[in-house]
Design a protein around this motif. Structure first.
Motif, mmCIF file in Angstrom:
data_model
loop_
_atom_site.group_PDB
_atom_site.id
_atom_site.type_symbol
_atom_site.label_atom_id
_atom_site.label_comp_id
_atom_site.label_asym_id
_atom_site.label_seq_id
_atom_site.Cartn_x
_atom_site.Cartn_y
_atom_site.Cartn_z
ATOM 1 N N ALA A 200 -13.053 7.099 -2.625
ATOM 2 C CA ALA A 200 -12.214 7.359 -1.505
ATOM 3 C C ALA A 200 -11.609 5.828 -1.316
ATOM 4 N N LEU A 201 -12.446 4.970 -1.341
ATOM 5 C CA LEU A 201 -12.069 3.308 -1.288
ATOM 6 C C LEU A 201 -10.946 3.112 -2.290
ATOM 7 N N LYS A 206 -4.963 2.223 -3.474
ATOM 8 C CA LYS A 206 -3.739 2.651 -4.043
ATOM 9 C C LYS A 206 -2.766 2.865 -3.089
ATOM 10 N N THR A 207 -3.089 3.732 -1.832
ATOM 11 C CA THR A 207 -1.951 4.026 -0.865
ATOM 12 C C THR A 207 -1.586 2.859 -0.344
ATOM 13 N N THR A 208 -2.447 1.770 0.078
ATOM 14 C CA THR A 208 -2.065 0.844 0.833
ATOM 15 C C THR A 208 -1.068 0.127 -0.204
ATOM 16 N N ALA A 209 -1.414 0.208 -1.720
ATOM 17 C CA ALA A 209 -0.296 -0.844 -2.430
ATOM 18 C C ALA A 209 1.107 0.073 -2.540
ATOM 19 N N GLY A 267 3.641 -4.799 -7.367
ATOM 20 C CA GLY A 267 3.869 -3.270 -6.682
ATOM 21 C C GLY A 267 2.900 -2.244 -6.566
ATOM 22 N N GLU A 268 1.697 -2.656 -7.544
ATOM 23 C CA GLU A 268 0.827 -1.685 -7.773
ATOM 24 C C GLU A 268 -0.588 -2.157 -7.619
ATOM 25 N N ALA A 269 -1.588 -1.235 -7.294
ATOM 26 C CA ALA A 269 -3.022 -1.883 -7.252
ATOM 27 C C ALA A 269 -3.433 -1.839 -8.425
#
Ligand SMILES: NC(=O)c1ccc[n+]([C@@H]2O[C@H](COP(=O)([O-])OP(=O)(O)OC[C@H]3O[C@@H](n4cnc5c(N)ncnc54)[C@H](OP(=O)(O)O)[C@@H]3O)[C@@H](O)[C@H]2O)c1
Length: 281
Positions: A200-201, A206-209, A267-269
């Motif tokens: 989940a973390l 990833k969503t934040t990124a 732009g990516e995690a």
């Protein structure tokens, strides 16, 4: 409360963690190495620590001149949302340009009975019948929700001109995850709550990124797997670790420093292990 600084700022959250302590020590020594001895124009480094503990000690630096160029502030936090928001508001008053953030929060087990509820301590589940709602809640809160509350509260701060990195600089945020949080790599099973809370973390990072790619282009997010490291978290599970595979916090912290130094906002995690190798999400 101290005055705001123009220093580069490193924020370490969950600063009592053995890995966090080693990271802070390395950051101090790395800063020491970069300075010209006795130079009056040396750049200061600000280290802000956050923990449930009332205080965090910085390593003793041999050069007394250098010690003056590291400026440390500590904030105590119980990791409830209001407390995190209050901390960030206090940090905003004193921080310089934020170039590094490390979040070390995580639990895998707790031996102690809960003081107020008398609930038993938690241990990783070996089989499906071990699933326990209260243990899952604790794992998800510490491992997934706490780092996300910090990201949420810190995002406006990282956007403020006083704390925002310039187009030539970067801010790297590393959040301690774990390889067992990889959904595609799950072959062994077990440890339901810890795995799921780290997965989940990873999804939250990833969503934040995706949002940062629009809003904070110079910020890089890393979900970091330290490898099995000799800390209280891994203590009960160290017996079967192959020789040479139980790392010291100092080794892991030095790997993390290098990885953060070499990472560029793209732009990516990234989900990386201690060697800087990508892990499949
Ligand atoms: N050690 C390993 O082998 C290993 C392997 C894979 C991943 N990791 C990850 O690495 C990170 C650092 O762990 P460590 O090995 O350095 O362990 P550690 O020394 O036991 O540190 C525990 C960390 O968790 C925080 N914490 C403890 N209880 C908490 C709670 N109820 N709510 C929120 N935070 C809490 C502590 O923060 P305070 O400063 O506030 O006390 C501290 O930052 C964790 O995220 C862990 O999952 C470790």
């Amino acid at each position: 409360m101290s005055e705001p600084t123009s220093a580069q700022t490193i924020i370490v959250i969950g600063a009592s963690s053995f890995i966090a302590q080693a990271f802070i020590e390395q950051a101090c020594h790395q800063h020491a190495k970069q300075q010209q001895p006795n130079s009056p124009v040396a750049e200061p480094l600000q280290i802000i620590t956050v923990s449930r503990q009332a205080s965090i000690k910085l390593p003793v630096l041999t050069d007394s001149e250098l010690a003056g160029r590291i400026n440390h502030q500590h904030f105590r936090c119980d990791y409830q949302q209001a407390s995190i928001e209050q901390c960030v508001s206090d940090i905003a008053k004193i921080a310089g340009t934020v170039t590094r953030i490390v979040m070390c929060n995580g639990i895998l087990h707790s031996k102690n009975q809960h003081i107020s509820t008398n609930e038993p301590g938690l241990m990783p589940e070996k089989r499906i019948e071990d699933i326990d709602a209260h243990s899952l809640e604790q794992l998800f809160y510490a491992n997934s929700i706490v780092p996300m509350l910090w990201l949420s509260a810190l995002t406006p701060l990282l956007s403020q001109p006083r704390h925002k990195v310039s187009a030539e600089q970067k801010c790297v945020i590393s959040i301690l995850s774990a390889r067992v949080g990889s959904i595609s790599d799950n072959r062994l099973g077990g440890w339901y709550g810890y795995r799921a809370s780290k997965a989940a973390l990873n999804m939250l990072i990833k969503t934040t990124a995706v949002e940062y790619a629009r809003r904070l282009k110079r910020v890089k997010l890393i979900a970091f797997h330290p490898g099995t490291t000799d800390t209280p978290l891994s203590k009960p599970f160290q017996a079967n670790v192959p020789q040479g595979k139980l790392f010291t916090p100092a080794f892991v912290a030095s790997q993390l420093q290098q990885i953060m130094d070499n990472s560029e906002p793209d732009g990516e995690a990234s989900y990386l292990d201690w060697q800087g190798e990508p892990i499949n999400w």
